[in-house]
Write a protein that holds these residues in place. Sequence first.
Motif, PDB file in Angstrom:
ATOM      1  N   MET A 148     -15.184   2.171 -40.296  1.00 24.37           N
ATOM      2  CA  MET A 148     -14.893   3.566 -40.517  1.00 24.37           C
ATOM      3  C   MET A 148     -15.089   3.943 -41.978  1.00 24.37           C
ATOM      4  N   ASP A 149     -14.693   3.042 -42.870  1.00 23.81           N
ATOM      5  CA  ASP A 149     -14.865   3.298 -44.297  1.00 23.81           C
ATOM      6  C   ASP A 149     -16.343   3.386 -44.659  1.00 23.81           C
ATOM      7  N   GLU A 150     -17.183   2.582 -44.001  1.00 20.61           N
ATOM      8  CA  GLU A 150     -18.624   2.633 -44.265  1.00 20.61           C
ATOM      9  C   GLU A 150     -19.201   3.986 -43.869  1.00 20.61           C
ATOM     10  N   LEU A 151     -18.747   4.500 -42.760  1.00 21.56           N
ATOM     11  CA  LEU A 151     -19.205   5.809 -42.304  1.00 21.56           C
ATOM     12  C   LEU A 151     -18.783   6.898 -43.280  1.00 21.56           C
ATOM     13  N   LYS A 152     -17.545   6.810 -43.748  1.00 27.36           N
ATOM     14  CA  LYS A 152     -17.039   7.800 -44.701  1.00 27.36           C
ATOM     15  C   LYS A 152     -17.826   7.725 -46.006  1.00 27.36           C
TER      16      LYS A 152
END
Length: 163
Positions: free
Chosen positions: A1-5
């Motif tokens: 999720m952090d990568e997407l953000k």
Amino acid sequence: MDELKLAMEEHMEQMVDLIQKFTAELRSGFGPAYDNFIGFFHAVDWKEPWLMCLLGFYIVLLSVTIFSRRHVNFHMGLFLLALSGIYFAERLNRFLGEHWKSFATQNYFDPHGIFLSTIWSGPLLIIAMIILINTLFSLCHLIVQWKRAELRHRARLSHKKEN
């Protein structure tokens, strides 16, 4: 999720940079384009006989185009001639570049054809667009006439059936 953000934030930063560059170009206005045009205009000796003849040719061609606007078939011939002139511009540029000393004071005909595209193809494209727009208006007028005739014909047929 952090990568997407993180990817979304990077994408947004790129978009902000693009928008800032685009708005900076818009704020600079047409100044650079105007300066380039003025530089081009002053670099050419417009009193050369061949350029004056070319200008006269375009005035005659534009006059013929305007005065023959009701003759669609003639316009199609002019349209094809204008597009043929544009098509052969590269060969014309090469030929004129080889023989410029016989008619001009300087060699305007660079290998990329910028001068000839501006002086030869540009006006021919404008005249071709005028012819195309006139043809589209003529076709719209013809469609309206055809539809009116069709409606009159239908009215006559329905009138005959009633009697």
